[in-house]
Design a protein around this motif. Structure first.
Motif, PDB file in Angstrom:
ATOM      1  N   CYS A   9      10.319   6.774   3.868  1.00  0.00           N
ATOM      2  CA  CYS A   9      11.109   6.778   5.146  1.00  0.00           C
ATOM      3  C   CYS A   9      10.102   5.963   5.987  1.00  0.00           C
ATOM      4  O   CYS A   9      10.809   4.981   6.779  1.00  0.00           O
ATOM      5  N   LEU A  10       8.971   6.190   6.005  1.00  0.00           N
ATOM      6  CA  LEU A  10       7.931   5.340   6.828  1.00  0.00           C
ATOM      7  C   LEU A  10       8.207   3.733   6.369  1.00  0.00           C
ATOM      8  O   LEU A  10       8.211   2.946   7.236  1.00  0.00           O
ATOM      9  N   ARG A  11       8.214   3.489   5.201  1.00  0.00           N
ATOM     10  CA  ARG A  11       8.414   2.179   4.679  1.00  0.00           C
ATOM     11  C   ARG A  11       9.628   1.587   5.210  1.00  0.00           C
ATOM     12  O   ARG A  11       9.527   0.393   5.582  1.00  0.00           O
ATOM     13  N   ILE A  52       0.933  -1.179  -0.138  1.00  0.00           N
ATOM     14  CA  ILE A  52       0.118  -0.107  -0.044  1.00  0.00           C
ATOM     15  C   ILE A  52       0.886   1.248  -0.039  1.00  0.00           C
ATOM     16  O   ILE A  52       0.713   2.120  -0.935  1.00  0.00           O
ATOM     17  N   ILE A  53       1.958   1.198   0.724  1.00  0.00           N
ATOM     18  CA  ILE A  53       2.719   2.317   0.840  1.00  0.00           C
ATOM     19  C   ILE A  53       3.652   2.365  -0.410  1.00  0.00           C
ATOM     20  O   ILE A  53       3.447   3.811  -1.018  1.00  0.00           O
ATOM     21  N   ASP A  54       3.748   1.435  -1.087  1.00  0.00           N
ATOM     22  CA  ASP A  54       4.340   1.628  -2.308  1.00  0.00           C
ATOM     23  C   ASP A  54       3.680   2.364  -3.275  1.00  0.00           C
ATOM     24  O   ASP A  54       3.812   3.268  -4.199  1.00  0.00           O
ATOM     25  N   ILE A  55       2.289   1.835  -3.471  1.00  0.00           N
ATOM     26  CA  ILE A  55       1.066   2.369  -4.438  1.00  0.00           C
ATOM     27  C   ILE A  55       1.344   3.750  -3.927  1.00  0.00           C
ATOM     28  O   ILE A  55       1.163   4.788  -5.061  1.00  0.00           O
ATOM     29  N   TYR A  56       1.159   4.332  -2.833  1.00  0.00           N
ATOM     30  CA  TYR A  56       1.284   5.710  -2.339  1.00  0.00           C
ATOM     31  C   TYR A  56       2.418   6.322  -2.994  1.00  0.00           C
ATOM     32  O   TYR A  56       2.148   7.709  -3.503  1.00  0.00           O
TER      33      TYR A  56
END
Lengths: 115, 783
Positions: A75-77, A29-33
């Motif tokens: 960074c979050l990822r 999901i983060i990647d898509i973001y």
């Protein structure tokens, strides 16, 4: 020669896809973001190329908003990724709180700058 | 059981160490503050020098009119007739800091004047800077090194020179901001926390607000990132420390009006973007390497490299074209003069003319950082012993700042914190080695005298009793102290001890590094002596060398202390005896003071943003009287102010600066030629001087009636008799000369209706005698 490179590339893509399939859904999901944010930034750059960069601060804040969002998400990822041993003792909640704080600061600045 | 006790003891010792270092830090703050008060004690609580007066004036405006008016302030009192947009051309950090400090104090019902707040801003922030140094060094090498570095920074002469009470300049807060930004960067690098990354960006914002030197940060940090990548130290913490900083920092910097779009348009900032891109590529590579098998990764590398090289070449070509298309290759003059030290003297005389932009001499290194210069190499070595990300950053910091300080004296200020950090590390490492050696030798000595009591087996207890003795020894050691560094040593020991008892194995390993007892005691004594020497030098520098406000001068003579308060006398005269709208022309050095103290409009001031305007004034000063009168009249000037030190021997007067006026004037108006003012390449004002020199306005205004003082016209600065002694002024009249002749003010004679012959002998005498100062002027204070 060309054939082998093409085959290599195919192998590579297959390997990449299979490796990537193993990542947890949250990270996906983060990647898509991230991809979405970069895509938005690209649209803005293209728009700037066509129309011109007249309100330069608006353009700048638009692009940097997207880039900043993407960077912060990366960074979050990095921080919530379980495979990352450096951040073993950092709870994901803390990482997310930091992420939110950073985003708030970023977008407050952007609102100031957008003009 | 024993282990538990051990643990208890260590936590107790940690707690004690923390409390102790807290108190030491408070003392360091007090030290940093109070060592800077010499100027207030010896002189008075005044603002110093030139630029601080402008900052003071801006702060006054801010406290009176509020922040919104401040941003929109168009100042018509300076750069007449152009004016200056203050809000958009000033680094607002210092003024906003002092303004909010004043506001806070007043809202707490502590009625301090704006001036008092301004005077004490610099000492307060130097205390903060010392604490920031502690934090930074602690991140690099631990508490002991941190405390030592903080003490060193609290009194390093180079920093004192810019932050004595009353030196209300940008550097006062900027050095704190610089160190604090570096600390937060290192902290982010060590922890990998986004929270610190945010704080880092905000600290960077404060730095951008405060000082143009922020470009140093935005180039140094990318350099460090690049260094880490090249040496294979890339980590995801590096990404978190750098990438958000670039995005947030760029946006925040663009918020400051004086920087604005420069944050993305000038070459000073391009390095950070380039490294930003490189970092992303590297991060992607590491990520893919992580998820792929090694064999597939090799395939990927060959594929990507073949494509990537082409793309990179294209990108580089575009970038080079972009940079090359801008006239100065996108670099501002000041930055260029940093990269190429000869640039300024070749192309921009106005930058070269400022004495603090000259390269430093060797003695100035010894004067400004003193013994630190010898300790720095040792610090660098101990940074390499275990090379971490943080210590490599500090090494990079010192290397670059040494280079920059070699280009400009002013940047010695950037070197000072780096030198303090390095020396702090060196000193603390040295102390820890020596004290450890002593510690290992002491039990042996004690063993010979009295047997170990209660031999309850196990190595643990032996270690414990050893420690007890070590404690005893260190207690004895403590009492012998005479110096301020003493407390640190204590705490350093406290820090080291728990580490050492961690395992006996490491003890044994360390035993191999033990030095002989006598030599380590001797070495400690020598180091303490070195520290004492440093302290003495610093106090001397703070008291004698760097505390002169330069607005009030003193000189020691055989007949006692003389105080020269001529500047304030002249400015007070201007503010009381001239019309509010009168324009005063002077060389740009005195522009800020004139607007701040006399509240009169000036033609040029220390901001030096318009070279042509300054060149106009320079041309007027180096022209003959009539031409000068025409230039000044066209600028609507009523009064001309010159600073003259020939009577009292004040060396930085206008005659000594005159060649720069000629150079700057000649750079724009080619009819002014420097060789015309030099006799055989020598600058002189005696009878050998060229006629152009003897007839120029500056000469005439400086030496008018000078011969009346001692009958010979002996100039004490140039140590010679002046060339032309008796002359009259046709277009100017003297209206005021201060007590020691240091400031002379002339009025432009009004234009005549019709010229009836050139001589107007009767004109000057009635007017000058009308002002009663003239009588005072006649008596020479020296005779």
């Amino acid at each position: 020669m060309a054939k082998t490179t093409a085959k290599d590339a195919q192998d590579l893509f297959r390997a990449l896809r299979s490796a990537y399939a193993a990542t947890p859904t949250k990270l996906k999901i983060i990647d898509i973001y991230v991809v979405f944010a970069i895509f938005t930034a690209l649209i803005q750059v293209v728009y700037m190329g066509i129309v011109g960069s007249f309100p330069f601060n608006s353009f700048l804040s638009g692009v940097l908003s997207c880039v900043g969002t993407a960077v912060l998400a990366v960074c979050l990822r990095i921080q919530v990724n379980k495979d990352n041993k450096e951040f073993k003792d950092l709870p994901p909640e803390r990482a997310f709180a930091d992420f939110v704080l950073c985003n708030v600061v970023l977008h407050l600045v952007i609102m100031n700058f957008i003009g | 059981m024993a282990e538990m006790e051990n643990a208890k003891g260590s936590t107790l010792r940690y707690a004690c160490g923390n409390v102790l270092s807290f108190f030491i830090l408070i003392l360091i703050g007090v030290l940093a503050f109070s060592i800077r008060l010499f100027s207030v004690i010896k002189y008075e609580s005044v603002i110093h020098e030139f630029d601080p007066y402008f900052n003071y004036r801006v702060t006054q405006f801010l406290t009176k009119n509020g922040i919104y008016d401040f941003w929109n302030w168009f100042d018509d009192r300076t750069w007449y007739p152009l004016g200056r947009v203050i809000g958009g051309t000033v680094y607002p950090g210092l003024t906003l800091t002092a303004g909010s400090l004043w506001w806070l104090l007043n809202s707490l019902n502590i009625p301090l004047s704006v001036e008092t707040v301004c005077v004490f801003t610099a000492p307060i922030f130097s205390a903060y800077a010392a604490w920031a140094t502690y934090l930074l060094t602690k991140e690099v090498k631990g508490t002991g090194a941190g405390l030592t570095a903080a003490v060193l920074l609290a009194m390093v002469p180079s920093y004192i020179s810019r932050s004595v009470a009353g030196s209300y300049d940008n550097e006062a807060v900027a050095i704190f901001a610089l160190i604090f930004t570096f600390y937060l960067y290192i902290k982010t690098l060590n922890t990998g926390s986004l929270f610190y990354a945010t704080l880092n960006a905000l600290a960077y914002f404060y730095m951008v607000c405060s000082w143009g030197g922020y470009t140093f940060i935005i180039n140094l940090i990318p350099m460090h990132v690049l260094l880490c990548i090249v040496t294979g130290r890339y980590s995801s913490r590096l990404y978190i420390a750098y990438a958000p900083l670039v995005v947030l920092g760029t946006l925040l910097a663009a918020l400051v009006p004086v920087v604005g779009f420069n944050a993305v348009m000038t070459s000073e900032h391009f390095a950070s973007f380039l490294v930003f891109i490189i970092l992303h590529v590297v991060a992607l590579v590491y990520y893919i390497k992580g998820i792929l098998s090694p064999k597939m990764f090799k395939v990927a590398v060959t594929l990507v490299v073949s494509v990537g090289v082409v793309v990179c070449c294209a990108m580089m070509a575009v970038l080079v074209a972009l940079v090359a298309s801008s006239p100065t290759k996108g670099w501002s003059g000041r930055s260029l003069s940093l990269l190429d030290p000869t640039y300024a003297s070749k192309y921009i005389p106005i930058i070269a003319s400022v004495s603090e932009h000259q390269p430093p001499t060797w003695p100035s290194y010894f004067m400004d950082i003193n013994v630190l210069a010898f300790l720095v190499p040792a610090g660098i070595i101990s940074c390499f012993l275990p090379l971490s990300d943080a210590s490599s950053f500090v090494v990079l910091y010192i290397v670059t700042s040494v280079y920059f300080s070699g280009v400009m004296v002013r940047l010695m200020l950037v070197l000072a914190p780096a030198a303090c950090i390095m020396s702090g590390i060196a000193l603390s490492e040295a102390f820890s080695v020596f004290t450890r050696s002593i510690k290992f030798q002491m039990p042996k000595l004690l063993d010979d005298s009295d047997p170990v009591p209660g031999d309850i087996t196990s190595a643990n207890s032996v270690v414990q009793s050893n420690q007890a003795k070590v404690e005893k020894h260190s207690a004895a050691d403590k009492s012998e102290g005479t110096l301020k560094e003493r407390p640190q040593k204590k705490s350093k020991k406290k820090e080291k001890e728990p580490l050492e008892k961690a395992s006996i194995k490491s003890q044994i390993e360390k035993k191999l590094l033990v030095l002989p007892l006598e030599s380590s005691v001797l070495a400690i004594l020598l180091l303490v002596l070195l520290g004492a020497f440093y302290v003495v030098h610093c106090v001397w520098a703070a008291a004698e060398a760097y505390s002169a406000p330069s607005i009030v001068l003193t000189s020691h003579n055989h007949d006692g202390l003389h105080v020269f308060d001529d500047f304030r006398e002249a400015y007070a005269w201007l503010s009381h005896n001239t019309e509010v709208d009168d324009k005063v022309a002077s060389w740009w050095d005195y522009g800020y003071q004139t607007t701040a103290m006399a509240n009169r409009t000036v033609i040029v001031d220390n901001n030096t943003w318009n070279n042509t305007h300054i060149a106009t004034v320079g041309t007027a000063m180096s022209s003959p009287e009539k031409a000068a009168w025409e230039i000044f009249n066209s600028l609507d000037v009523k009064y001309v102010l010159v600073v003259f030190g020939g009577l009292v021997g004040y060396p930085s007067d206008d005659i000594n600066k005159f060649l720069w006026m000629v150079r700057i004037g000649g750079g724009v108006f080619p009819h002014i030629k420097e060789p015309d003012y030099l006799r055989d390449g020598q600058y002189r004002i005696d009878s050998e001087a060229t006629p152009t020199m003897l007839n120029c306005l500056m000469y005439k205004l400086s030496y008018y009636r000078f011969v009346e003082t001692d009958g010979k016209g002996f100039d004490r600065v140039r140590r010679t008799e002046i060339g032309k002694k008796y002359f009259k002024l046709s277009h100017f009249e003297e209206v005021f000369t201060t007590h020691h002749w240091m400031v002379r003010i002339y009025k432009l004679k009004p234009p005549k209706n019709r010229i009836r012959g050139k001589t107007k002998k009767s004109k000057s005498s009635p007017k000058t005698s009308a002002s009663k100062k003239d009588d005072r002027v006649k008596k020479n204070p020296w005779h």
